[in-house]
Design an enzyme around this catalytic site. Structure first.
Site, PDB file in Angstrom:
ATOM      1  N   ASN A 158       1.517  -6.457  -5.285  1.00 46.88           N
ATOM      2  CA  ASN A 158       0.869  -5.300  -5.828  1.00 46.88           C
ATOM      3  C   ASN A 158      -0.280  -5.668  -6.900  1.00 46.88           C
ATOM      4  O   ASN A 158      -1.073  -4.933  -7.353  1.00 46.88           O
ATOM      5  CB  ASN A 158       1.589  -4.113  -6.006  1.00 46.88           C
ATOM      6  CG  ASN A 158       2.018  -3.539  -4.691  1.00 46.88           C
ATOM      7  OD1 ASN A 158       1.214  -3.482  -3.851  1.00 46.88           O
ATOM      8  ND2 ASN A 158       3.173  -3.114  -4.587  1.00 46.88           N
ATOM      9  N   GLU A 183       9.714  -9.498  -1.045  1.00 47.03           N
ATOM     10  CA  GLU A 183       9.579 -10.001  -2.499  1.00 47.03           C
ATOM     11  C   GLU A 183      10.829  -9.999  -3.245  1.00 47.03           C
ATOM     12  O   GLU A 183      11.460  -8.359  -3.375  1.00 47.03           O
ATOM     13  CB  GLU A 183       8.368  -9.219  -2.889  1.00 47.03           C
ATOM     14  CG  GLU A 183       7.720  -9.906  -4.242  1.00 47.03           C
ATOM     15  CD  GLU A 183       6.381  -9.118  -4.637  1.00 47.03           C
ATOM     16  OE1 GLU A 183       6.415  -7.832  -4.372  1.00 47.03           O
ATOM     17  OE2 GLU A 183       5.397  -9.510  -5.303  1.00 47.03           O
TER      18      GLU A 183
END
Ligand SMILES: NC(=O)c1ccc[n+]([C@@H]2O[C@H](COP(=O)([O-])OP(=O)(O)OC[C@H]3O[C@@H](n4cnc5c(N)ncnc54)[C@H](O)[C@@H]3O)[C@@H](O)[C@H]2O)c1
Length: 284
Positions: free
Chosen positions: A190, A152
């Site tokens: 997350n 990411e």
């Protein structure tokens, strides 16, 4: 810009994995940590991971030896001074990361790209301690790094296009697929994953089901390869708690309130696989 020499700070499960995959891609790596003992553990993690890849015939033993030989283990942060890019992978504590970046800022060349593997902390805020925010970026690898195909990428407010492109190219060379996230608490992965893990702890605390059944529900019921509790043990319960605290503090909503049972596990030192005990027990 092609990176040929890079650094990784923190030789824990993530830092060791990042160094390994970079070395497998032919990049020279300096891997540093606070002590020789930690570095020794990092070296063992890398050697056994490479050994597994040889066993599975993903690598030849010569390729594994070549990769290990490209990694220089150092307990001295100053040894990053020649690196074109340094990825920070120390524990998920904002003050600690800022201290590391403030030091790297004085050690590294003006042209060095500084990247954080943080799971949740604002890239813009971390960049505030370096002189040039244009060269600062988030590069968030997944655990275990040698197996997981995603990186990411998170741009801070000052990150330049050139820095983004260099990091995207590096990730590609490391055979990773990239996604881009805004600099928002928890980023993409997350923001989605940690509320599920937190909820699994609430379900366990409220005796909605056993730990084994919570995990089986998600594995067999929704096709997840790991249940949320065994995944939390793999990530590290200290890391999970730190990320959930960031989500709670920065997004300001009660739905992100950390589960007290998760907090208790961390207070007990039951951090998951890395400490031998988390929700489950580990013998090796
Ligand atoms: N565990 C995961 O699944 C996961 C996934 C993606 C990202 N991350 C992020 O990666 C980072 C590291 O996580 P981890 O799971 O590898 O943690 P870990 O506990 O396995 O390792 C952290 C390492 O950092 C070292 N360290 C601490 N202070 C240091 C300093 N000042 N200088 C050098 N080294 C220092 C420690 O000695 C330790 O070896 C965290 O920011 C975490 O949020 C973790």
């Amino acid at each position: 810009m092609s990176i040929e020499q890079m650094g990784v700070v923190g030789a824990g499960q993530m830092g060791a994995g990042i160094a390994q995959v970079a070395a497998q891609s032919g990049i020279r790596v300096t891997l540093s940590d606070v002590s020789e003992e930690r570095l020794q553990l990092g070296r063992q993690t890398i050697a056994s991971s490479l050994g597994r890849l040889v066993k599975k015939e993903v690598l030849t033993s010569t390729e594994a030896d070549q990769a290990l030989a490209l990694i220089w283990f150092s307990a001295n942060l100053a040894d990053h001074h020649q690196n074109e890019l340094v990825v920070e992978a120390v524990s998920e504590v904002e003050s600690l990361k800022k201290d590391v970046f403030a030091e790297l800022n004085t050690i590294c060349l003006d042209t060095t790209i500084l990247a954080s593997n943080t799971s949740s902390i604002s890239i813009t805020r971390l960049s505030s301690v370096v002189n040039n925010a244009e060269r600062f970026i988030g590069m968030h690898f997944m655990n275990p790094v040698p197996m997981m195909p995603l990186v990411e990428i998170i741009r801070g407010i000052g990150t330049s296009d050139a820095t983004y492109l260099a990091v995207a190219e590096l990730a590609k060379r490391m055979k990773k697929t990239t996604v881009v996230s805004q600099d928002s608490a928890g980023f993409l992965v997350n923001r989605l994953l940690m509320p599920m893990i937190n909820e699994a702890f609430f379900a366990l605390m409220e005796n909605v089901g056993s730990a084994a059944d919570i995990d089986l529900s998600m594995k067999l019921g929704t096709n997840h390869p790991l249940g949320p509790l065994e995944l939390a043990d793999l990530i590290g319960l200290d890391t999970c708690l730190a990320v959930i605290e960031v989500l709670h503090r920065e997004l300001g909503e009660d739905k992100y309130r950390p589960c007290p049972l998760l907090r208790k596990h961390v207070e007990a030192g039951w951090l998951g696989r890395k400490s031998g005990r988390g929700v489950f027990q580990y013998s090796d």
